[in-house]
Design an enzyme around this catalytic site. Structure first.
Site, PDB file in Angstrom:
ATOM      1  N   SER A  73       0.800  -1.223   0.000  1.00 35.80           N
ATOM      2  CA  SER A  73       0.000   0.000   0.000  1.00 35.80           C
ATOM      3  C   SER A  73       0.835   1.276   0.000  1.00 35.80           C
ATOM      4  O   SER A  73       0.291   2.367  -0.193  1.00 35.80           O
ATOM      5  CB  SER A  73      -0.928   0.018   1.217  1.00 35.80           C
ATOM      6  N   TYR A  74       2.142   1.184   0.205  1.00 37.36           N
ATOM      7  CA  TYR A  74       2.970   2.389   0.246  1.00 37.36           C
ATOM      8  C   TYR A  74       3.082   3.001  -1.151  1.00 37.36           C
ATOM      9  O   TYR A  74       3.588   2.370  -2.079  1.00 37.36           O
ATOM     10  CB  TYR A  74       4.374   2.077   0.778  1.00 37.36           C
ATOM     11  N   ALA A  75       2.615   4.249  -1.248  1.00 39.71           N
ATOM     12  CA  ALA A  75       2.637   4.977  -2.525  1.00 39.71           C
ATOM     13  C   ALA A  75       1.991   4.147  -3.633  1.00 39.71           C
ATOM     14  O   ALA A  75       2.473   4.133  -4.773  1.00 39.71           O
ATOM     15  CB  ALA A  75       4.059   5.374  -2.901  1.00 39.71           C
ATOM     16  N   SER A  76       0.918   3.445  -3.256  1.00 37.88           N
ATOM     17  CA  SER A  76       0.159   2.630  -4.219  1.00 37.88           C
ATOM     18  C   SER A  76       1.040   1.635  -4.968  1.00 37.88           C
ATOM     19  O   SER A  76       0.839   1.369  -6.151  1.00 37.88           O
ATOM     20  CB  SER A  76      -0.570   3.540  -5.226  1.00 37.88           C
ATOM     21  N   GLY A  77       2.021   1.084  -4.270  1.00 35.35           N
ATOM     22  CA  GLY A  77       2.897   0.082  -4.865  1.00 35.35           C
ATOM     23  C   GLY A  77       4.195   0.629  -5.409  1.00 35.35           C
ATOM     24  O   GLY A  77       5.109  -0.144  -5.736  1.00 35.35           O
TER      25      GLY A  77
END
Length: 327
Positions: A73-77
């Site tokens: 989920s970090y920076a949408s992958g």
């Protein structure tokens, strides 16, 4: 971040500068051996671009670091993509221990079997690797039977796509439940736990969670190890909060207790010859079962400050002062 002070030679009081390659620590009951500070990937692809990310990871590796913490989920992958690109360009995947989390990614949310398998498959693709060293369950969804989640993770471990797994933000009771069910099913148990823990946020972890982690011999990786930057010493006034876009996250710590903690951190940092942030991390490393606090950096200079914690030996007196100031 506060400026790193000149290195000083160790003395009888336990003051020391960090060696370039401090001893790695065993991660729970796994065969993983990791640097005593995990570099957090939550800023990669968000506030830190590709070039700065490479600089951070290069500086971390040069200091002996081998433990990278990220999530789908970090920076949408994008965090996983940047980490994967860096490992491919440096050809060092085998030397790195990669921990990632699943459960909060928009495409494969939750901890059902299908969500976990889909999330891991996508993470492997973004990371450009065949396996994840440490997989965390990023959420605890009690509506999903633990049996389903544990069987799915065990299948991934048996297939070689995941080596070990742990929990993020699970309660002590849920960790006990997971261990009992794993034993009943004959599947792989957890080896690690990642929870909110720092000098300003102690109560949640230091009770039942710490006891269960010790009983189950779980490796503990504190997240928010620097209290959203407050324990780096950069927020000391309301004006400091206003000057930084993320100051609102640290605002709750700017009170009498917080300033008391910073005063002790300042004094110990001077005694040790390192930054305030390094002392806050070294305090965590002095606690039972803590393997590697997770801290993020947006520049190589910050990495040097943070990794100094890995080789510090705080004296009993210094630890006691920090304990008392932070209660």
């Amino acid at each position: 971040m506060t400026q790193l002070l000149p290195d000083r030679v160790a003395d009888a009081a336990g003051s020391a500068s960090a060696p370039a390659n401090p001893a790695r620590r065993a991660l729970g009951q796994s065969d993983l051996r990791v640097f005593p500070l995990a570099i957090g990937g939550n800023v990669f692809g968000w506030t830190t671009d590709a070039r700065a990310t490479n600089d951070v990871l290069d500086a971390y590796a040069e200091r002996g670091g081998n433990f990278i913490d990220t999530a789908d989920s970090y920076a949408s992958g994008r965090s996983e993509i940047m980490i994967g690109n860096w490992m491919r360009e440096r050809r060092n995947r085998a030397q790195m221990v990669v921990g990632t989390k699943v459960g909060k990614g928009p495409e494969h949310a939750g901890v059902t079997a299908s969500a976990i398998i889909g999330a891991v498959t996508a993470s492997l693709d973004r990371l450009g690797t065949d396996y994840i060293d440490l997989l965390y369950l990023h959420i605890d969804d009690e509506s999903v039977p633990f049996e389903e989640t544990l069987f799915a993770v065990d299948d991934l471990i048996l297939s070689g796509k995941v080596r070990y797994f742990g929990a993020s933000d699970h309660s002590a009771n849920r960790l006990i439940e997971a261990r009992v069910i794993a034993a009943q099913l004959g599947v792989t148990p957890m080896v690690a736990v990642q929870n909110h823990y720092n000098l300003m946020h102690r109560t949640e972890f230091e009770g039942d969670l710490a006891r269960v982690a010790a009983q189950q011999r779980l490796g503990v990786m504190p997240r928010f190890a620097l209290a959203s930057g407050f324990l780096s010493g950069k927020y000391r006034t309301k004006a400091d909060l206003a000057r930084n876009g993320r100051g609102a996250e640290a605002a709750g710590y700017l009170n009498r207790r917080g300033l008391r903690v910073l005063a002790v951190l300042d004094r110990v940092a001077m005694e040790q010859g390192v930054s305030v942030a390094a002392i806050a991390l070294a305090w965590l490393l002095s606690k039972p079962n803590v393997v590697a606090p997770v801290a993020s950096a947006s520049s190589a200079g910050q990495v040097i400050e943070l990794t100094a914690a890995a080789g510090l030996q705080l004296s009993r007196h210094q630890i006691g002062e920090l304990d008392r100031a932070s209660v």
